[in-house]
Design an enzyme around this catalytic site. Structure first.
Site, PDB file in Angstrom:
ATOM      1  N   GLU A   1       2.462   1.929  -3.434  1.00  0.00           N
ATOM      2  CA  GLU A   1       1.558   2.484  -4.434  1.00  0.00           C
ATOM      3  C   GLU A   1       1.043   3.864  -4.053  1.00  0.00           C
ATOM      4  OE1 GLU A   1       1.365   1.212  -7.312  1.00  0.00           O
ATOM      5  OE2 GLU A   1       2.572  -0.494  -6.638  1.00  0.00           O
ATOM      6  N   GLU A   2       0.967   4.145  -2.768  1.00  0.00           N
ATOM      7  CA  GLU A   2       0.456   5.442  -2.335  1.00  0.00           C
ATOM      8  C   GLU A   2       1.503   6.551  -2.449  1.00  0.00           C
ATOM      9  OE1 GLU A   2      -2.389   6.484  -1.667  1.00  0.00           O
ATOM     10  OE2 GLU A   2      -3.669   4.951  -0.793  1.00  0.00           O
ATOM     11  N   SER A   3       2.731   6.279  -2.042  1.00  0.00           N
ATOM     12  CA  SER A   3       3.709   7.364  -1.899  1.00  0.00           C
ATOM     13  C   SER A   3       5.102   7.039  -2.390  1.00  0.00           C
ATOM     14  CB  SER A   3       3.805   7.772  -0.422  1.00  0.00           C
ATOM     15  OG  SER A   3       4.364   6.711   0.345  1.00  0.00           O
TER      16      SER A   3
ATOM     17  N   TYR B   1      -6.434   0.801  -8.481  1.00  0.00           N
ATOM     18  CA  TYR B   1      -5.740   0.797  -7.191  1.00  0.00           C
ATOM     19  C   TYR B   1      -5.656  -0.618  -6.620  1.00  0.00           C
ATOM     20  CZ  TYR B   1      -4.721   2.155  -2.334  1.00  0.00           C
ATOM     21  OH  TYR B   1      -4.163   2.284  -1.079  1.00  0.00           O
TER      22      TYR B   1
ATOM     23  N   LEU C   1       0.829  -1.193   0.000  1.00  0.00           N
ATOM     24  CA  LEU C   1       0.000   0.000   0.000  1.00  0.00           C
ATOM     25  C   LEU C   1       0.871   1.254   0.000  1.00  0.00           C
ATOM     26  CD1 LEU C   1      -3.281   0.417   1.914  1.00  0.00           C
ATOM     27  CD2 LEU C   1      -1.603   2.246   2.008  1.00  0.00           C
TER      28      LEU C   1
END
Length: 827
Positions: free
Chosen positions: A700-702, A811, A697
């Protein structure tokens, strides 16, 4: 009166011209600094360890010691052309540095500035026993000169006003560093910069003249030195004539350089000042030429304003002396409008377009209307533009922007009307219309696109949607009832894989071909499709799902199980510590040195990453499309970015052309980092969450950048909205009082993992639904699940394909693609 002021002559060398700078300066709060320090502290190893560690590059077999006169080992490997020869003295900086040098630079930049400065000063003051717990010794001359450069940079870098003592010390240090040939030019440049900032024009000019006469200086160096020398003269009104002469000489000798562009601005400024503030024909000519060179330059906005004002004066008072000198051509007006548009001055941009004529720049005009909220005018102007130029290759980009504030119905009508105008590149209109209309209208549109535009950028996705719209109508219950249609769909999927093997839809098509084969009772054919997806796209969501379907098909009857989206919250093998891969494992100094040269290598080993990156970008090997040389430079670039706490850029550099099967190889570990291992493991254990899922997570987020901030104001590693973060913090008893504290990695991980655990609890531990909720919201996901079950759905692969929100659908696939890849690398 349109006068320029002499005080606009800036001292800082990076501000004189239009060249981009690699270095990014940020003003950080205390908490933001803590966040970045958290990234560095979470996974670091010494740059060079020497006898104090185990990261020193060992000499090659048969390689002489650092005092040997032999140089053969410094040449490029066989079969490679050498861009630079590296002396033994320079190579010793990474092959056999002294213990003192290694200890001094082990964590330079990661620790507080004052600590690094103290270490460097002690090293340069030579070996006082007991520092770092070892005898420092003297260090060789190259080490001292390299350390002098590093200390001088640290005293002045990112500090707008170094103290007088710091400047004096830095000047002496750069003088010492200049004795190392590869550091001579950068040392002279920094000396000139310090002198200019200090107002010491004598030293500044003497240094710039040295650069002009330096045998190793390039034409660009000489042009820049003359440019800055000219500015020195212009700062003294009595010497302005000399400054202008130098600028004119630059335009003659170096006409294609950025300094010739900047010269136009200052020559215009001088002409206007000499005329008492009047824009003479010569001044206007220089201003026009500057804007012709660039609409993105430092002075472009100011120049555009002045030319536009002068053009307006000409329009209202054509008999005035000033106006007679100014006639704005179509090209001038287009450049002025471009500047206004880029800075967001849309009303003035429209005014310029009006001057160009009612049919000029219609696409740009439509975009201005849209951004100003004038939707009807935006749509009508865009349609007029397409009608006027049906061969346009860019209308779709403008249409996409104009669609943003429109309703779905309004956007659909826009694309439908564009298609009626029959543009040459109708594939854009066909695809955008097909993705907005009902299925019965969409299918023939997708088919039309594939038939008319088989090489379009939209063709692969069109084929997928053509396949999926038909597949979901028969899968799973009707597959066996209509084998002819099912086999036709499989053939369509196989054709798509063959035609578009590099596109992301290929893995999707291969996987679903396998699923249909299974329902047809043809497991061997299904295995073939799954093996293709698994082997060719191992890090892809569909490649991983294919791997698990293969496990199912190949297992004994009583052990058949598809793990689907199951995770493992109670893992026992999750590593608690991890370090970003370093040389020599990531790359070999000996291999990159001949490609980038001595200067870049000295800058690298002394942690001058910003300057090293800038230098690397100029070498030919860095511009190659592929090959071993480019790979080595990409790894060096990745390492430098990571040393600056820039993981997004570091991951991107290491991932370039990365293929094959995921492994523990350094580039794979950088692309799928295990940073913040301890904090993530602790938070995951506390909340009953699989740590691999948390890593996926975050990736993929940051991309592990703790200061990440999205357009929707999502914050930090796990991209938490402020309201969510404060709510979770209150629930778990974490004291935070400001948004800045959300950026702190430890806080962000605790809150993000707790929120992920909450979404898991909402869906009975089903990780896929939890991940979808993390992005799309639990209430929305619950509604989708209810509808799915109401229609008799039980295959979660179908559910993922039918998630209504495209962002959430993508996502889920990205997070689980990363999750399964993390397992391959670290499990």
């Amino acid at each position: 009166m349109l006068a320029f002021s002499i005080n606009r002559l800036h001292f800082h060398r990076r501000q004189h011209f239009d060249a981009p700078s690699v270095q990014i300066t940020m003003t950080l709060t205390k908490f933001q600094k803590i966040a970045l320090l958290g990234l560095a502290a979470s996974a670091t190893v010494p740059l060079l360890a020497g006898s104090a560690g185990n990261f020193l590059l060992p000499p090659a077999k048969g390689q002489p010691g650092k005092n040997s006169a032999r140089t053969s080992s410094n040449r490029s490997p066989a079969g490679q052309s050498s861009e630079h020869e590296i002396s033994q003295e320079i190579a010793a900086l990474w092959r056999s540095p002294s213990s003192a040098f290694s200890a001094t630079f082990a964590h330079l930049g990661e620790e507080p500035r004052d600590v690094s400065i103290d270490k460097l000063r002690k090293f340069l003051n030579s070996g006082q026993d007991g520092v770092f717990g070892i005898n420092l010794g003297q260090g060789n001359s190259a080490e001292k000169q390299a350390a002098s450069y590093a200390l001088a940079r640290m005293l002045t870098k990112n500090r707008s006003q170094p103290s007088t003592d710091e400047r004096k010390e830095a000047l002496a240090l750069f003088a010492n560093a200049a004795d190392l040939a590869c550091l001579r030019l950068p040392s002279l440049w920094h000396t000139a910069e310090i002198a200019a900032v200090s107002g010491d024009e004598t030293t500044n000019r003497a240094t710039l003249n040295k650069i002009k006469d330096e045998s190793s200086a390039s034409d660009l160096d000489r042009a820049r030195a003359q440019y800055e020398l000219a500015q020195s003269y212009l700062r003294n009104p009595a010497e302005a004539t000399s400054g202008q002469a130098l600028l004119l000489d630059i335009r003659e000798k170096y006409p294609s350089t950025e300094y010739a562009k900047g010269a136009c601005y200052y020559l215009a400024q001088a002409a206007i000042n000499e005329a008492g503030g009047t824009a003479t024909p010569a001044a206007v000519s220089y201003l026009k030429e500057y804007l012709k060179w660039t609409t993105n330059g430092r002075f472009s906005s100011e120049v555009a304003d002045k030319l536009w004002a002068l053009g307006q004066t000409s329009a209202v008072a054509p008999t005035s002396t000033e106006a007679a000198a100014v006639t704005l051509s179509t090209s001038d007006l287009e450049q002025i409008a471009s500047v206004f548009y880029k800075r967001g001055d849309l009303t003035r941009a429209l005014a310029v377009y009006d001057r160009l004529g009612p049919d000029a720049k219609l696409l740009q005009r439509a975009q201005c209307y849209s951004k100003l909220g004038r939707k009807a005018e935006a749509v009508s102007t865009l349609l007029t533009a397409v009608k006027q130029d049906p061969t346009s290759t860019t209308y779709d980009d403008y249409a996409a922007t104009i669609c943003v504030p429109l309703t779905k119905a309004e956007a659909t009508d826009l694309w439908r009307n564009i298609l009626k105008l029959n543009p040459k590149h109708a594939d854009h209109a066909i695809y955008n219309l097909a993705t907005r209309v009902e299925e019965t209208e969409a299918l023939p549109l997708f088919a039309r696109l594939l038939n008319q535009f088989p090489t379009s950028e939209h063709a692969p996705e069109s084929l997928w949607w053509l396949f999926w719209h038909q597949a979901k109508a028969i899968y799973p219950s009707a597959v066996a009832k209509d084998p002819a249609k099912s086999l036709a769909l499989i053939k369509l999927a196989q054709q798509g894989v063959t035609r578009y093997p590099q596109h992301r839809v290929a893995a999707r098509l291969a996987f679903w071909a396998g699923k249909i084969y299974e329902k047809l009772g043809q497991p061997e054919e299904a295995k073939h499709e799954y093996e293709l997806a698994r082997d060719k796209w191992p890090t892809n969501y569909y490649g991983a799902r294919a791997r698990y379907r293969l496990h199912y098909l190949m297992a004994a009857q009583d052990k058949k199980h598809d793990r689907a989206f199951a995770t493992s919250p109670n893992r026992q093998l999750s590593p608690d510590t991890w370090n970003w891969p370093q040389p020599p494992h990531l790359f070999s100094f000996d291999k990159v040195a001949p490609l980038v040269g001595s200067q870049a290598m000295v800058l690298a080993v002394t942690h001058q990453a910003d300057e090293c990156l800038s230098k690397i970008d100029t070498v030919p090997a860095a511009k190659a499309e592929s090959g071993e040389q480019r790979l080595n430079i990409d790894c060096l670039r990745s390492w430098l970015y990571l040393s600056q706490c820039m993981p997004m850029e570091g991951i991107r550099a290491a991932a370039r052309d990365l293929d094959g099967h995921p492994s523990k190889a350094p580039r794979w570990q950088i692309n799928y980092p295990w940073a913040y291992a301890g904090q993530i493991n602790e938070a995951a254990r506390k909340n009953g969450v699989d740590p691999y899922l948390v890593h996926a997570l975050i990736r993929e987020e940051s991309r592990y950048f703790p200061m990440a901030l999205s357009r929707s104001n999502a914050i930090g590693l796990m991209q938490l909205l402020p309201g969510t973060a404060f709510g979770v913090a209150k629930r778990i008893g974490l004291p935070i009082s400001s948004k800045d504290e959300i950026f702190i990695p430890d806080n962000n991980i605790k809150m993000g993992t707790a929120y992920l655990a909450y979404t898991l609890s909402r869906f009975d531990g089903q990780a896929m639904l939890a991940v979808a909720s993390y992005n799309g919201g639990p209430n929305a996901v619950k509604h989708w699940v209810d509808v799915f079950h109401a229609k008799g759905g039980n295959d979660w692969d179908i559910f993922v394909e039918n998630i209504p929100f495209r962002e959430t659908r993508d996502y889920v696939r990205k997070v689980f693609g990363s999750y399964w890849t993390y397992e391959l690398i670290y499990q």
